[in-house]
Structures are given as C-alpha cells and as structure tokens.
Design an enzyme around this catalytic site. Sequence first.
Site, PDB file in Angstrom:
ATOM      1  N   ASP A   1     -17.546  -7.352  16.868  1.00 57.03           N
ATOM      2  CA  ASP A   1     -15.863  -8.242  15.435  1.00 57.03           C
ATOM      3  C   ASP A   1     -16.030  -9.228  15.942  1.00 57.03           C
ATOM      4  OD1 ASP A   1     -13.863  -7.446  13.669  1.00 57.03           O
ATOM      5  OD2 ASP A   1     -14.498  -5.921  13.453  1.00 57.03           O
TER       6      ASP A   1
ATOM      7  N   HIS B   1     -15.754 -11.135   9.512  1.00 57.87           N
ATOM      8  CA  HIS B   1     -14.913 -10.422  10.482  1.00 57.87           C
ATOM      9  C   HIS B   1     -15.873 -11.442  12.227  1.00 57.87           C
ATOM     10  CE1 HIS B   1     -11.988  -7.126   9.846  1.00 57.87           C
ATOM     11  NE2 HIS B   1     -12.306  -6.834   8.873  1.00 57.87           N
TER      12      HIS B   1
ATOM     13  N   GLU C   1     -13.751  -6.736   4.182  1.00 62.22           N
ATOM     14  CA  GLU C   1     -12.804  -7.852   4.432  1.00 62.22           C
ATOM     15  C   GLU C   1     -13.400  -9.643   4.773  1.00 62.22           C
ATOM     16  OE1 GLU C   1      -9.241  -5.145   5.933  1.00 62.22           O
ATOM     17  OE2 GLU C   1     -10.626  -5.857   6.929  1.00 62.22           O
TER      18      GLU C   1
HETATM   19  C1  ACM Z   1     -11.869  -1.176   7.119  1.00 58.72           C
HETATM   20  O1  ACM Z   1     -11.679  -0.606   7.278  1.00 58.72           O
HETATM   21  N1  ACM Z   1     -12.110  -2.621   7.141  1.00 58.72           N
HETATM   22  C2  ACM Z   1     -13.696  -0.902   6.858  1.00 58.72           C
END
Ligand code: ACM
Length: 681
Positions: free
Chosen positions: A187, A264, A320
């Site tokens: 991440d 991410h 996201e």
């Molecule tokens: C998440 O909580 N973005 C999977």
Amino acid sequence: MYRIIITIALIILAMPMFAETAIGSPCDVIPVPQQVEMGKGVYTWPEPDAFFHIKNGNGPLASYLKSLNNMTATDNQRKADISITITGDADAAQNESYSLTIKPDKIHIKAASETGAFYAIQSLQQMTRCGTVKRLQCCTVTDAPRFAYRGLHFDVSRHFRPKEFLLKQIDAMALLKFNNIHLHLTDAAGWRLQIDRYPLLTSLAAWRPYKRWEDWWNGDRSYCTQDDPRAYGGYYTKEDIREIIEYARARHINVVPEIEMPGHSEEVLAAYPELSCSGEPYRNGDFCIGNEETFTFLENVLSEVIDLFPSQYIHIGGDEATKEGWKTCPKCKQRMEQEGLADVDELQSYMIHRIEQFVQSKGRTVVGFDEIMQGGLAPGAVVMSWRGAEPGLEAMRQGNPAIMNPNAYYYLDYTQDAPFKEPVSIGGYTPLEKVYSFEPLPDSIPGDVAGNLLGVQANVWCEYITDDSHAEYMYYPRAFAVAETAWSQPEQKNYPDFRRRALNLVTQLRSMGYNTFDLANEYGDRKESTRPLKHLARGCKVIYNLPYSRQYPAAGDSALTDGVCGGWTYGDNRWQGTMRDMDVTIDLGSIKPVHYVGATFLQSVGAWVYMPRRVDIYLSDDGENFTLAGQAWCDVPDTSAEIRYKVYSTLCDASARYVRLHAVKYPKRGSWLFTDEIVIN
Ligand code: ACM
C-alpha cells in the site's frame, strides 16, 4: 465479626480447590460446535501429559501436538489417552468435520482428515484452557464448519509487523478455527515483500521517514532508504514468508498474499515512476493502464508471489483507485480507444480481466475488493465485499464466488467501545454485539446463489494502529464473533451465551499473553442513543434550506426532530450528513415559548467529519423575518483524530413559531458535517 473472618478464610481456602475442580465443558467453546451430547462422568487429564496416538495421520498433526505442553506421542494405540483416527474417506465438504468423544477413561477423536482432527484438538484446547483445566465433562461433540473460507486480514503496510507477531496471531486464529490469513502486503505506506526482480520495492518503498502514519500522510508522504536514520518500516524476506506459511500450514491456515493494484500504489510509483501516468514520482497513486510495462511489472511480481505462496487465492486489492490520471493520460486514452472501452471504469475492468487471466494461467484464483466489479466482473474472480454485503450478493447472483467483509460489521479497526475510553481510531463503531449480529446470507437469497458464498473475513486497517499490542487489542474478542459466524450454523447463535463464552476466552487469551479489549468492563452505546428524546420540536416539520446528503440521510426529512439520537458513529443511520453547510428551519406549528435551542455535532477526523465552525440560531414568528437568537462557536481542535461530540446551543427567553439553525461547515473540500437531532425546549 468472627463469622465474617471465618467466611473470608473459607473463601480463601476454597479458591485453589475451585481452580482444580473447574470442569472444562464443550458448552464453553467458541465457535459453538454443531452438536453436543453430554455424557456421564468426568475425564481427568493425566499428569504430566496425555499420550496421543494418531492412526493414518501423515501430515503435520503429530509434530503440532508434540509442540503443545500437555501431550506426548505414543506408538501404542491401546495405551493412548487420546486416540485419533483419520478415516481419509471424506469428500471435500466433510474435510474439516470431526467428532470428539470424551469418556471417563479415554478421549477419541475421529475425523476424515488431519484438518478435522486439528479442529477437535482446538475444541479440546479451549475446554482445558490450553492445559490449565485438568477435568473435562464427558461428552460427544460432532462438528463441521458452515463456511469454507474463514479469514482475518492483517494490514502490514501501514505499519510493518514483525514475523513473530503474525505467528502469535496464527495461534489464536487456530484456536478459533480460522483457516485463512490475508496479508495486505502493499500500500502507499510501505511495500512489505522481497521481490528479487525489483529491489527498489524493499530498499526504498518499504521505508518512510515518519513512524506515525498520520504524520507521514499529513506531511510530505515521502519514502527513504533503509540506511536513513529516520527510516521506519520493514519487509518480509522470502525466508520469513516461508516460515510464516509453514507455521500457518501446520495450523491448517492458508496465507493469502495481497498485492494492491491499480490504486493504493504510491510506494511502487515512487520507486518505479515509469509505471505511472505522469512518469514522475510522487504524482500518482494508480498504475498507468495504457503502459505495457505496467503489465510486465505486475506479472513479474505476481509470478514471484505465486512461486512463494501456495495459496489458491491471490488477492489483487482493486479498491479505491482514483482513476484521475487515466482521464488525461495519452497512453490510457489510446488503450481505451484500441480496446473500445467506454470509460475509466471499463479501463480498470480491462486491467483486472488481464490480471485475472494471468493468475488463472498459473492455476490460481484472483480475489479482489468489490470495486473489481466496476466496468464488468472477470469470470471466476472472487469478490471481497467490503462496502456492505450487497456487492458480494450481486457478484454471487452473477455466478462469482464472494467473501463478506462489510465494513459496518467487520472492520475491526473501528472502535469497539465508547470512543472516550478507547484508543484513537479511524472512526466507525463495531462493538462485539454488532460484529456478532452480521448474517451474510439474507433469507431472500436462493440456494443456488447462496452456494457462491465462500465465507467471511474481518479486516483491521492500521492507519491509526501503530503498535503491535494495539493491533492485537483490536482483534480480540471481536474475532471470536467472526469465527462463530464463519463456523457455526445461524440458528445456533445466541448473543448472551456467546458473550459468556467470550468473557472466558478473553481471560484465557490474556493469561496466554494477548492484549485484549476488557470485555468485562464494556461501556456500551452512547447513552443518548438508547432512548427516545422528548422535546418541544419532536415530530415537527423540518424545512431544508440546503439539502442533506443522499449518502447519509438517517431517517430523511424527519431525522432531525424524530427524537432519535445517534450512537458513537456517524455511520449508524441516525446521524444526518452533508458536505455543505447545514441550514434548516423547524416549524413548531404555532408560536410557542422557546428557552433552549441546541444540536449535537460529531467530529471524526480520520473519516473527514468535522465540527461546524459556528452555528447561528434564529427565531421567527412568520417564517420570513428572522432575528438572531444566539451563536455557538467551535472550540474543538481539528488536529486530533479523537472522536468528539459537541452540543452547539443557545439559551433564550423568547417565543417563536420558526427556529432556523445554520451550521457553517469546516472549510476543507470533501469534508463532512453530521448532526443527529435539533432539540428545542
Ligand atoms: C478498503 O477498505 N478500501 C477495502
């Protein structure tokens, strides 16, 4: 006086006897077994160890049992105190089932596989409190899991956790019959896995010059090299991972690796900026999908991951992505044209399909968060449903497998008790009872669709969880509730009985050195939210001069005068949210004396929810001509992630039919304002 002294003396004398006479019962086990028949009598554990014998076992069970402190192997089945038979005749569905029979003179375990026998041992471990209770209630337990996938997730990117931490959690997971540990290895906050082909991932992207995630995130979000004196982070070598996998395998737990894409991914793009749309470090968080090099990189990384991890499931994140850079990137635009993709959602879907095919070509199965459905779901991909259960149910209707981890129930980074007594969290409120209440299969889902549900998983994201012991605290006892939903049949679930068992297991885990939440001293819900509030404006019409957000309507137009106050989280459908100022007028129906006007607002900085800067309160007789009755100002700092509640109110000595509240929002773009009730008296 004498009588009191004698009574106290008797209690003290009796205490060690209680410990010795405690009788371990199958009724104390979490998750609750499918079937329990009580027998007659008590089995007494031999001192110092029980001899065990395994018939037909050829896996890691024998060495696992030898590692426990109350068992010793014997070759002589007749001499064995615990006789384990692996029948080997199971179909896949019975693979994890077992029977455990405790008689006064012997314990018999029968299972189709070593996995089932392992779970029988875990039930036994809970009954003996891991070897401290010597007497066991005679009984027969017949048990099997409800779901094939029973998972816990560990975010080791936001804060790297040492290998030993994971091994310790694997032990607790085994006790609870979990069988998948999901490692969020990559991440923005740091890459955590040795990849031979791309050394910058661990020499640069695994380190940052800030310990606290908030300082890094609110600071320059930079990375540094390991030799930088400020370097904070770390990564698992391949040798570490092999050790974790082997430790987990012996406990019948599969390790699911996650490599995030396409979003991410700031840390990768700082190290390898050529894979981003801008070609520059520190500009993008999403991979460039127009660039073939992105696919070369991801396939090379995934090849090393697949070589290392035997897991059938390979998690690719998928959540996201901002998709911002893709809209203007010439390479992405070209890709969209060439492939006939209508929008950036379809561009994401193109990428997920390609990666799914690649992973499938290696004989593995892709798992992704529910955003992988955007623009069209890849066949065979497993959907991890985090934005509620509906995306997972939709994937199941489309014929794809799903795993449920809805954030409102299964995000264990949310606070588990009253925020004022808990460590700072990202927001949200998932107390034990709420976690326990989640049922992943609504009655409306037909049987053939229900069969696509693989199971459930809880997640703990660690933005605000720096220390290992804090992380541990967030899992237990809430993971117990997830385990019971994952393993036991819904009709067996009963919260008061579960809580009783959870209190015992908390004590046991604490004695084993785990840092758990103190369930015995749970505070519970926000008191205001537990009973209806009576006041002058209750049931009165609310005129919205500015609309509320459709995302957080609470009870809609009546929410602010329905007498229902919010709980600890803005997300409980009782707080009404807006991304603008809040400006409402309440019609009391006729001119009435007004002495007090107030409203509570909530701040949860981790969730971008802020206190209003100011609240102006006006009164009017006719709804047209208003006079200012009072103002209340913000005195809550916006720097701490601590969740705060504040009443903005004014006292007055007036009469009016109309009361207007104008709450001036915190100026940050994208931030929220929440209130639950406007109280007038
Ligand atoms: C998440 O909580 N973005 C999977």
